[in-house]
Design an enzyme around this catalytic site. Sequence first.
Site, PDB file in Angstrom:
ATOM      1  N   LYS A 112       0.846  -1.192   0.000  1.00 23.79           N
ATOM      2  CA  LYS A 112       0.000   0.000   0.000  1.00 23.79           C
ATOM      3  C   LYS A 112       0.885   1.248   0.000  1.00 23.79           C
ATOM      4  O   LYS A 112       1.819   1.352   0.795  1.00 23.79           O
ATOM      5  CB  LYS A 112      -0.905  -0.021   1.234  1.00 23.79           C
ATOM      6  CG  LYS A 112      -1.980   1.043   1.239  1.00 23.79           C
ATOM      7  CD  LYS A 112      -2.862   0.881   2.468  1.00 23.79           C
ATOM      8  CE  LYS A 112      -3.927   1.964   2.528  1.00 23.79           C
ATOM      9  NZ  LYS A 112      -4.745   1.844   3.767  1.00 23.79           N
ATOM     10  N   HIS A 114      -0.387   4.491   0.259  1.00 28.64           N
ATOM     11  CA  HIS A 114      -1.059   5.643   0.840  1.00 28.64           C
ATOM     12  C   HIS A 114      -1.608   5.255   2.213  1.00 28.64           C
ATOM     13  O   HIS A 114      -1.739   4.082   2.535  1.00 28.64           O
ATOM     14  CB  HIS A 114      -2.205   6.120  -0.060  1.00 28.64           C
ATOM     15  CG  HIS A 114      -3.269   5.080  -0.271  1.00 28.64           C
ATOM     16  ND1 HIS A 114      -3.128   4.045  -1.171  1.00 28.64           N
ATOM     17  CD2 HIS A 114      -4.476   4.895   0.341  1.00 28.64           C
ATOM     18  CE1 HIS A 114      -4.192   3.275  -1.129  1.00 28.64           C
ATOM     19  NE2 HIS A 114      -5.034   3.764  -0.211  1.00 28.64           N
TER      20      HIS A 114
END
Length: 300
Positions: A112, A114
Amino acid sequence: TYREARTQMERYKEEFIEFMVESQVLKFGEFTLKSGRKSPFFMNAGGYVTGTQLRKLGEYYAKAVHDNYGLDFDVLFGPAYKGIPLAVATAMAISELYGKDIRYCANRKEIKDHGDKGILLGSGLKDGDRVVIIEDVTTSGKSIEETYPVVMAQADVEIRGLMVSLNRMEKGQTEKSALLEIKEKYGFDARAIVNMQEVVEYLYQRPYKGQIYIDGTVKEAIDAYYKQWRGHGGIRAACRKRAQEERGIGMEEKVYKTMSGAGATCIAVGVVTLVTGVVSGILMIIGGAKLLAGRTKILF
């Protein structure tokens, strides 16, 4: 006692087998596995879908982890994706059953970029953490090949072991069983709540809620499958261990009786020896004194 503890463990395993079948997680038929093998049975932990099922599953895993590894560890790691609910449910059950908070951790398939960036879900891993990995089943050992480097890349952790629900008891990358290969390659134990030998023994020609899941035809298919895919240190080793345990139950009582009889005999012999020894000693002193007295008379 040993007999009572073993009886409780056997019933615990039987209940889990019934639980897998009732939840339609363990199925019999024709299946193609991730390894490419054609199998007459298939176990899919993704079939546990209700709150009640997940609660019970967590309790089974918690008890198995406790019995095999104790609770002296810090993190339960569940590999994505099926391992995630397993780790969560087991962490909750350990808290409920044993009053100890264990952190849960899992990985993402994609990193991921963000928000909470990274590859991990739940707790992070830090140096010194002691980790138990939770999976549904290991067939050829390929899944742990993917999981192990992910865990070790996060921190300097110690993996205490791997817990799966079903040991398929078949060969991994070599002729050895997959769980034995894991032990030899990575240095930690791999345990299961039940193994396939126990499943076959319990369900063969035994109706459960009006249905027979392993009849003669299914049993033949399973036997044929294991002729090709049985791993060394798998089913045969389990059978030998089981037979040894069965013999041990009867031997235990015999040993206790033998030890009791021998102990009583030793005490009796000891008392007799002590008494006769004292008497013999007194007689020898008297005899010696008489000899000395006689010698004195001769000399003077």
